[in-house]
Write a protein that holds these residues in place. Structure first.
Motif: not given
Length: 264
Positions: A160-173, A175-189
């Motif tokens: 309801x928020x992101x479909x309407x605002x189209x805000x950019x979501x960081x990797x950490x965000x 993860x907090x909202x359930x889209x991403x399971x793990x966040x790491x450095x590009x070197x450790x991906x």
């Protein structure tokens, strides 16, 4: 099979599907969508593939739909416009219903349809620099075909928020909202993904395919007598299979099941 916009790499039982349109941040048009659908359909028939990783060449995972393609589709007839959109919808379903576990390897941007691809995968691993967005409304559009997978990943309240605002979501965000399971450095991906792959290879492939079907069966359903019956029928069918019998016997005998013996 050869592709113009995809590269496939296989290492033992793991296939990485690389989006290879780096100069346009792996934006997709009709041909990219058709190639992805063909690729996923073919992978779904292969018993030698245990895990599928979806990744992007260049600076980004995927910028989503090619805007020139979207503009042309919007100017087409109603029937042609709908047929074009249906190709994208079917491709996303082909990805979401693959029998193999799927992992999105996200770096750079994953906007619009790119966020849809990440959401349609079972698991999403992102680098710290990754950015997500359902950016459609800023173009006068809606995230229609990706909506079943994004809403499944982040829920209706966050959508309801992101479909309407189209805000950019960081990797950490993300993860907090359930889209991403793990966040790491590009070197450790790749190392982080490999850790997940190794965990996946310890499971039975038929059991994993059945578990994916189970999630689709149960998700958002009320606890009715019909659902209880369907889940009972599901496990009854799974445990009658050869793989389950092998797995249980191996466990009781303190041995490795056949699927681990072949995971070299």
């Amino acid at each position: 099979m050869s592709y113009q916009y995809l590269e496939l790499e296989q290492k033992n039982q793991v296939v990485t599907v690389w989006l290879n349109r780096a100069e346009l941040h792996n934006a997709f048009n009709t041909q990219v969508i058709e190639e992805l659908d063909t690729c996923f359909t073919a992978l779904n028939t292969r018993d030698d593939v245990r895990v599928v990783i979806l990744a992007g060449r260049g600076k980004s995972f995927s910028a989503g739909a090619d805007l020139n393609w979207m503009k042309q589709a919007g100017q087409a007839s109603k029937d042609d416009n709908e047929a074009d959109a249906l190709k994208l919808a079917k491709m996303l379903k082909s990805l979401a219903t693959l029998k193999q576990p799927t992992i999105a390897r996200v770096h750079g941007i994953a906007f619009g349809g790119g966020m849809g691809l990440a959401s349609a995968c079972d698991i999403c691993v992102a680098s710290f620099d990754a950015k997500f967005a359902t950016s459609e409304v800023r173009l006068g559009l809606a995230p229609s075909t990706i909506s079943p997978y994004v809403i499944r990943a982040i829920g209706a309240r966050q959508a309801s928020r992101y479909f309407l605002t189209a805000e950019r979501i960081s990797a950490e965000q993300a993860q907090n909202i359930g889209l991403v399971h793990e966040v790491c450095s590009a070197e450790d991906l790749d190392q982080k993904i490999d850790e997940i792959v190794q965990a996946l290879l310890l499971g039975g492939p038929e059991a994993q395919a059945a578990s994916k079907q189970l999630i689709q069966l149960v998700d958002q359903q009320e606890l009715t007598e019909q659902l209880l019956l369907e889940t009972a029928q599901h496990i009854a069918h799974v445990r009658q299979g050869a793989e389950a019998k092998n797995g249980l016997t191996a466990f009781l005998n303190k041995q490795s099941p056949d699927w681990i013996k072949t995971a070299v």
